[in-house]
Write a protein that holds these residues in place. Sequence first.
Motif, PDB file in Angstrom:
ATOM      1  N   VAL A   1      65.153   8.111  48.139  1.00  0.00           N
ATOM      2  CA  VAL A   1      63.743   7.973  47.817  1.00  0.00           C
ATOM      3  C   VAL A   1      63.200   9.361  47.498  1.00  0.00           C
ATOM      4  O   VAL A   1      63.825  10.369  47.828  1.00  0.00           O
ATOM      5  CB  VAL A   1      62.973   7.346  49.008  1.00  0.00           C
ATOM      6  N   GLU A   2      62.044   9.413  46.848  1.00  0.00           N
ATOM      7  CA  GLU A   2      61.421  10.714  46.628  1.00  0.00           C
ATOM      8  C   GLU A   2      61.112  11.354  47.975  1.00  0.00           C
ATOM      9  O   GLU A   2      60.672  10.682  48.899  1.00  0.00           O
ATOM     10  CB  GLU A   2      60.140  10.549  45.819  1.00  0.00           C
ATOM     11  N   ARG A   3      61.365  12.646  48.070  1.00  0.00           N
ATOM     12  CA  ARG A   3      61.268  13.321  49.365  1.00  0.00           C
ATOM     13  C   ARG A   3      59.819  13.328  49.857  1.00  0.00           C
ATOM     14  O   ARG A   3      58.932  13.864  49.193  1.00  0.00           O
ATOM     15  CB  ARG A   3      61.797  14.752  49.260  1.00  0.00           C
ATOM     16  N   PRO A   4      59.556  12.753  51.052  1.00  0.00           N
ATOM     17  CA  PRO A   4      58.194  12.767  51.615  1.00  0.00           C
ATOM     18  C   PRO A   4      57.771  14.198  51.977  1.00  0.00           C
ATOM     19  O   PRO A   4      58.610  15.086  52.169  1.00  0.00           O
ATOM     20  CB  PRO A   4      58.326  11.892  52.864  1.00  0.00           C
ATOM     21  N   ILE A   5      56.495  14.377  52.114  1.00  0.00           N
ATOM     22  CA  ILE A   5      55.960  15.675  52.499  1.00  0.00           C
ATOM     23  C   ILE A   5      56.467  16.064  53.891  1.00  0.00           C
ATOM     24  O   ILE A   5      56.504  15.246  54.807  1.00  0.00           O
ATOM     25  CB  ILE A   5      54.412  15.644  52.489  1.00  0.00           C
ATOM     26  N   ASN A   6      56.888  17.340  54.014  1.00  0.00           N
ATOM     27  CA  ASN A   6      57.311  17.923  55.298  1.00  0.00           C
ATOM     28  C   ASN A   6      58.600  17.319  55.845  1.00  0.00           C
ATOM     29  O   ASN A   6      58.895  17.457  57.042  1.00  0.00           O
ATOM     30  CB  ASN A   6      56.216  17.790  56.359  1.00  0.00           C
ATOM     31  N   VAL A   7      59.381  16.653  55.027  1.00  0.00           N
ATOM     32  CA  VAL A   7      60.666  16.100  55.472  1.00  0.00           C
ATOM     33  C   VAL A   7      61.794  16.967  54.921  1.00  0.00           C
ATOM     34  O   VAL A   7      61.810  17.300  53.736  1.00  0.00           O
ATOM     35  CB  VAL A   7      60.837  14.635  55.006  1.00  0.00           C
ATOM     36  N   GLN A   8      62.735  17.335  55.781  1.00  0.00           N
ATOM     37  CA  GLN A   8      63.861  18.169  55.395  1.00  0.00           C
ATOM     38  C   GLN A   8      65.150  17.364  55.451  1.00  0.00           C
ATOM     39  O   GLN A   8      65.229  16.311  56.105  1.00  0.00           O
ATOM     40  CB  GLN A   8      63.967  19.396  56.314  1.00  0.00           C
ATOM     41  N   ARG A   9      66.184  17.891  54.782  1.00  0.00           N
ATOM     42  CA  ARG A   9      67.504  17.246  54.794  1.00  0.00           C
ATOM     43  C   ARG A   9      68.083  17.233  56.211  1.00  0.00           C
ATOM     44  O   ARG A   9      67.813  18.118  57.020  1.00  0.00           O
ATOM     45  CB  ARG A   9      68.450  17.979  53.846  1.00  0.00           C
ATOM     46  N   HIS A  10      68.854  16.176  56.478  1.00  0.00           N
ATOM     47  CA  HIS A  10      69.515  16.011  57.778  1.00  0.00           C
ATOM     48  C   HIS A  10      68.495  16.055  58.931  1.00  0.00           C
ATOM     49  O   HIS A  10      68.646  16.799  59.892  1.00  0.00           O
ATOM     50  CB  HIS A  10      70.589  17.080  57.992  1.00  0.00           C
TER      51      HIS A  10
ATOM     52  N   ILE B   1      63.003   6.901  60.568  1.00  0.00           N
ATOM     53  CA  ILE B   1      63.918   6.982  59.422  1.00  0.00           C
ATOM     54  C   ILE B   1      64.789   8.224  59.580  1.00  0.00           C
ATOM     55  O   ILE B   1      64.302   9.298  59.965  1.00  0.00           O
ATOM     56  CB  ILE B   1      63.146   7.051  58.090  1.00  0.00           C
ATOM     57  N   SER B   2      66.068   8.090  59.243  1.00  0.00           N
ATOM     58  CA  SER B   2      67.007   9.220  59.254  1.00  0.00           C
ATOM     59  C   SER B   2      67.347   9.587  57.814  1.00  0.00           C
ATOM     60  O   SER B   2      67.605   8.715  56.979  1.00  0.00           O
ATOM     61  CB  SER B   2      68.282   8.859  60.018  1.00  0.00           C
ATOM     62  N   PHE B   3      67.369  10.876  57.539  1.00  0.00           N
ATOM     63  CA  PHE B   3      67.614  11.368  56.186  1.00  0.00           C
ATOM     64  C   PHE B   3      68.912  12.167  56.138  1.00  0.00           C
ATOM     65  O   PHE B   3      69.354  12.765  57.138  1.00  0.00           O
ATOM     66  CB  PHE B   3      66.453  12.256  55.716  1.00  0.00           C
ATOM     67  N   GLY B   4      69.520  12.203  54.952  1.00  0.00           N
ATOM     68  CA  GLY B   4      70.756  12.963  54.741  1.00  0.00           C
ATOM     69  C   GLY B   4      70.551  14.109  53.769  1.00  0.00           C
ATOM     70  O   GLY B   4      69.639  14.916  53.937  1.00  0.00           O
ATOM     71  N   GLU B   5      71.362  14.163  52.726  1.00  0.00           N
ATOM     72  CA  GLU B   5      71.282  15.239  51.748  1.00  0.00           C
ATOM     73  C   GLU B   5      70.067  15.052  50.848  1.00  0.00           C
ATOM     74  O   GLU B   5      69.539  13.937  50.702  1.00  0.00           O
ATOM     75  CB  GLU B   5      72.559  15.281  50.885  1.00  0.00           C
ATOM     76  N   GLU B   6      69.625  16.129  50.249  1.00  0.00           N
ATOM     77  CA  GLU B   6      68.529  16.063  49.289  1.00  0.00           C
ATOM     78  C   GLU B   6      69.018  16.503  47.919  1.00  0.00           C
ATOM     79  O   GLU B   6      69.981  17.263  47.803  1.00  0.00           O
ATOM     80  CB  GLU B   6      67.357  16.935  49.737  1.00  0.00           C
ATOM     81  N   SER B   7      68.366  16.025  46.903  1.00  0.00           N
ATOM     82  CA  SER B   7      68.728  16.363  45.533  1.00  0.00           C
ATOM     83  C   SER B   7      67.454  16.502  44.728  1.00  0.00           C
ATOM     84  O   SER B   7      66.840  15.504  44.336  1.00  0.00           O
ATOM     85  CB  SER B   7      69.621  15.280  44.935  1.00  0.00           C
TER      86      SER B   7
END
Length: 416
Positions: free
Chosen positions: A347-356, A376-382
Motif C-alpha cells: 500500500v502507499e506508505r502511511p505518514i510516520n510509518v517506517q519499514r519493518h 498492522i505489520s510492515f515489511g520492505e518499502e519501495s
Amino acid sequence: MDIIKPKKRPLIKHPLMLGGAALAFVAFTSTLLLLPDSAYKVEREQLMLGTVQRGDLQVVVDGYGRLRSDKQTLITALTAANVEKIMLRPGAEVQSDSIIMQLSNPELMRDLDAAETSLEQEEANLRRLVLNNQRDVLAEEAILAELNSNYQVIKLRREAEDELVKSGVVSQLTYQTTVLRQEQMKKRVDLQKQRINHLRKVAVESELIQREQINQAQTQLQSIQQRTDRLTVRAGLDGILQRLPVELGQGVDPGQELALIGSETDLLALVQVPQSKAEQLEVGQPAEIDTRREKVEGMVTRITPEVRDGNIEVEIAFSAGAPESARPQLNVDARIFTDTMEDTLFVERPINVQRHSEANLFLINENGEEAALQPISFGEESGRYIQITQGLSEADRIILSDMANFNEAEHIQIID
C-alpha cells in the motif's frame, strides 16, 4: 393619567416544568459524554486514503545527486604568478589544446634566460675540452712517432752489428752499447704508448663529466621551461570547463587550483543515499537515473563507506552511455533496485510509518463511513509503497494521513 403595565408571564409556568427541563439537560449532557468513540468525526476530503494491492513489489532505494565526469583534469599552478588574461569561463567546451588563461611571472622569465645562457656555456666548455684533449693526444702521438723512429734506427744498427761483431769489425763494447740503447728506446716507446692510452681515458672521463654538467643544465632549463609553458594554461582534455576559481589580476601560489576540466561523454552519477538504506545496497545492482528530461538505465559501480551528514555516496554508471541531456554537474534523481518481492501485499506508505515496523492504523469499513483501529505489520518499502506482512487483506482501505489528533479514538466517523 396613570399607565397600567402588564405583568410578564413566566416562561415556565410550573416549578415542576423547571425541574423537568433541568433533568433533560443533565440527561442530554450525560448522553454526549457516554457516546462511543465513533462520535469522533472527520471530513473525507481531509483524509488521504490508500487501498491495499497485491502484486510484485520492486524494492527501490531513492537518492539524489549530480553527474560527474569520469575523466577529469585538475589544473594547478606550478609557480607563483598573476592572472594576466582569462580566455574561457566555466561551461565552455574545450579541446585539449584550448587556452583557458594566461599567467605572468617576470622573475621566471629571467630564470629562463639565465638557464638558457648556462646551457650554452656548458656546451661551449665541452667543445673547448674536446679540442684541448685532441691537441694533447696529438702532441703525445708526435712524441711517440719520434721515439718509434729512433727505435727503428737503433734496431737496424744492432742488426747490422750482429754480423760485424762476429768478424771483429765492431768491438764487443760498441755492440753491447747498441743493444742497451735499443732496449732503453723500446721501453721509452712502451711508456709513451701507455701515456697516450691514459691520456685518452682522461679525455673521455673529462668529457663525460662535462656532458653531465650539460645534462644538469638541460634539466634545469627544462624545469624552468615547463613552468614557463604552464603560464599559458591549456585544458589538456576534451570536455567542459567545469570550474575556474580565479579572477583577472589575482595572484596564485604553487599548487593552487586554476581550473577543473571534465569529460562531456564519460559521465557518472554520484548519488546521496540515507545511511539507513546502506545495508540494502550492493555493487552491480540495476538503477535508473532521472535527468529531469529522460530516465536512463544504470548500474551501481561503487559504494563509499564514509558517512557524511547521514548519507553515503553511491556511484552509478550509465549502462548504455550518457544521454544527450546529460552534462557535468547536472542535478539528477536516482532509483536503485535492490530486490523484487513477488505476489505480496502493499500500500502507499502511511505518514510516520517506517519499514519493518508495526503501527495501529484506521481500517475503513465496507460502506466507507466508519474506520476502526487495526494493528498492522510492515515489511520492505519501495519508493512511496510499503509491504504489508500482517493485518490487512487485498482491497482493504486504510487512512494514510497523520491521525495524531485521534490518539484516544478507536473508531471514527467519516463524513462527506
